[in-house]
Design a protein around this motif. Structure first.
Motif, PDB file in Angstrom:
ATOM      1  N   LYS A   1       0.502  -1.267  -0.071  1.00 37.53           N
ATOM      2  CA  LYS A   1       0.037   0.003  -0.085  1.00 37.53           C
ATOM      3  C   LYS A   1       0.779   1.223  -0.091  1.00 37.53           C
ATOM      4  O   LYS A   1       0.495   2.122  -0.314  1.00 37.53           O
ATOM      5  N   PHE A   2       2.054   1.268   0.431  1.00 39.37           N
ATOM      6  CA  PHE A   2       3.003   2.162   0.684  1.00 39.37           C
ATOM      7  C   PHE A   2       4.319   1.902  -0.258  1.00 39.37           C
ATOM      8  O   PHE A   2       5.015   0.928   0.158  1.00 39.37           O
TER       9      PHE A   2
ATOM     10  N   GLN B   1      -1.386   6.408   9.045  1.00 41.40           N
ATOM     11  CA  GLN B   1      -2.501   5.861   7.854  1.00 41.40           C
ATOM     12  C   GLN B   1      -2.787   4.411   8.200  1.00 41.40           C
ATOM     13  O   GLN B   1      -3.907   3.937   7.947  1.00 41.40           O
TER      14      GLN B   1
ATOM     15  N   ASP C   1       0.250  15.021  -5.480  1.00 43.78           N
ATOM     16  CA  ASP C   1      -1.106  15.198  -4.944  1.00 43.78           C
ATOM     17  C   ASP C   1      -1.191  15.898  -3.782  1.00 43.78           C
ATOM     18  O   ASP C   1      -0.330  15.756  -2.674  1.00 43.78           O
TER      19      ASP C   1
ATOM     20  N   ASP D   1      -4.818   1.172  -4.313  1.00 40.90           N
ATOM     21  CA  ASP D   1      -4.804   2.209  -3.129  1.00 40.90           C
ATOM     22  C   ASP D   1      -3.182   2.289  -2.902  1.00 40.90           C
ATOM     23  O   ASP D   1      -2.822   2.499  -1.825  1.00 40.90           O
TER      24      ASP D   1
ATOM     25  N   CYS E   1       4.080   9.077 -12.006  1.00 42.45           N
ATOM     26  CA  CYS E   1       3.007   8.918 -11.124  1.00 42.45           C
ATOM     27  C   CYS E   1       1.977   9.146 -11.453  1.00 42.45           C
ATOM     28  O   CYS E   1       0.763   8.397 -11.001  1.00 42.45           O
TER      29      CYS E   1
ATOM     30  N   LEU F   1      -1.949  14.945  -0.329  1.00 42.90           N
ATOM     31  CA  LEU F   1      -1.071  13.986   0.335  1.00 42.90           C
ATOM     32  C   LEU F   1      -0.084  15.048   1.032  1.00 42.90           C
ATOM     33  O   LEU F   1       0.521  14.714   2.185  1.00 42.90           O
TER      34      LEU F   1
ATOM     35  N   ARG G   1      -0.918   7.982  -5.883  1.00 45.28           N
ATOM     36  CA  ARG G   1      -0.971   8.962  -5.148  1.00 45.28           C
ATOM     37  C   ARG G   1       0.530   9.260  -4.726  1.00 45.28           C
ATOM     38  O   ARG G   1       0.917   8.501  -3.902  1.00 45.28           O
TER      39      ARG G   1
ATOM     40  N   THR H   1       0.019   4.317  -2.424  1.00 49.36           N
ATOM     41  CA  THR H   1       0.700   5.817  -2.111  1.00 49.36           C
ATOM     42  C   THR H   1       2.159   5.541  -2.409  1.00 49.36           C
ATOM     43  O   THR H   1       2.742   4.733  -1.543  1.00 49.36           O
TER      44      THR H   1
END
Length: 308
Positions: free
Chosen positions: A47-48, A299, A176, A126, A251, A179, A257, A128
């Protein structure tokens, strides 16, 4: 009780109709591939993603995030997933991926092409992605962390220009903003170091391209340098590095994001050379890691609190 809204799971986008026709997609510079590795099993929970120039710093970051998330394994030395190549290094802890990208646009561009395909093949959603690194500041005290509002080129234009098939292709360098604001708030919550938001200039070179006076060549004056950097500062530029424009453009195309968080090592209005001690330099380099690690931890906790 109110209804919980269904989350929209955003995929990682690739714009290449030819990928579907490949029997095997070899991610050569990462020493990975769809025919040799089960990418969904290895990376599907990511996710990251944090990327940075130095392989050593990205190893330090994964050790830091493991401690932050409380999932340290004393038996693990956090092996380099890309050990089959000497181009890049990659480490993973839980839903966090840490990848080195080398110096400059060509190096980060190659890595991002293959990283984006990896995330796509792994069916990640999703995601980032944050670039953490170092930079030269303009009018800022060394050690100040800059969260990039927008990446601009050496002409102070928010565009990334690239020659493709001999033709000039221009892409936007939007990051973003939401963000970026979240990262700025996180720094205020930490209260450990000064963090600002501003534009970041992305250049093609460390010396002449950034107006330094200490390269092998310098065919301009010190007055020319200060005039240029002052103009950049007045245009909202807080720092200078060599990757953010390509990073932002790629990106955005991929639906990721994205943010850029860099610490400043020198105020370019006062000098060009890095003459700080190793210990101070290392402490400055750790600041983006500390900020982004705090943000990711926050997060993940928030996501775990959402009813499934």
């Amino acid at each position: 009780m109110g209804k919980t809204k269904n989350r929209v799971h955003l995929p990682v986008i690739v714009h290449n109709p030819y990928l579907g026709g490949l029997k095997e997609d070899i991610l050569y510079h990462l020493s990975l591939g769809t025919g040799t590795h089960n990418l969904p099993a290895l990376f599907g929970d990511v996710k990251f993603v944090c990327v940075g120039g130095s392989a050593r710093r990205m190893k330090e970051f994964i050790e830091h995030i493991a401690a932050e998330l409380g999932i340290q394994d004393p038996k693990s030395n956090y092996p380099n997933i890309c050990a089959g190549t000497d181009r890049y290094a990659m480490y993973k802890v839980g839903p966090v991926l840490s990848v080195s990208h080398g110096i400059g646009i060509p190096s980060i561009s190659i890595m991002l092409h293959e990283l984006i395909k990896l995330l796509h093949h792994a069916r990640c959603t999703d995601v980032t992605i944050i670039r953490i690194g170092t930079s030269g500041g303009i009018g800022l005290e060394p050690g100040t962390v800059v969260v990039t509002k927008q990446s601009v080129d050496a002409k102070l234009v928010p565009k990334f220009e690239q020659l493709i098939l001999g033709e000039l292709v221009v892409r936007d360098t939007d990051l973003d903003y939401g963000l970026a604001e979240e990262l700025l708030r996180s720094s205020k919550e930490l209260g450990q170091f000064n963090t600002v938001m501003g534009n970041t200039m992305c250049t093609l070179d460390f010396y002449e391209g950034q107006g330094r006076l200490d390269g092998a060549f310098c065919l301009y004056t010190e007055e020319d340098k200060h005039k240029y950097l002052t103009k950049a500062r007045e245009a909202g530029v807080c720092n200078i590095e060599m990757e953010s424009a390509a990073f932002a453009a790629m990106c955005k195309l991929s639906g990721l994001r994205a943010a850029v968080v860099c610490t400043t090592l020198v105020d370019r209005l006062k000098g060009d050379q890095l003459n700080i001690s190793h210990d101070v330099l290392h402490s400055y380099q750790q600041r983006p890691q500390i900020l982004v690690g705090y943000y990711i931890k926050k997060q993940i906790k928030a996501r775990e609190a959402i009813p499934k």
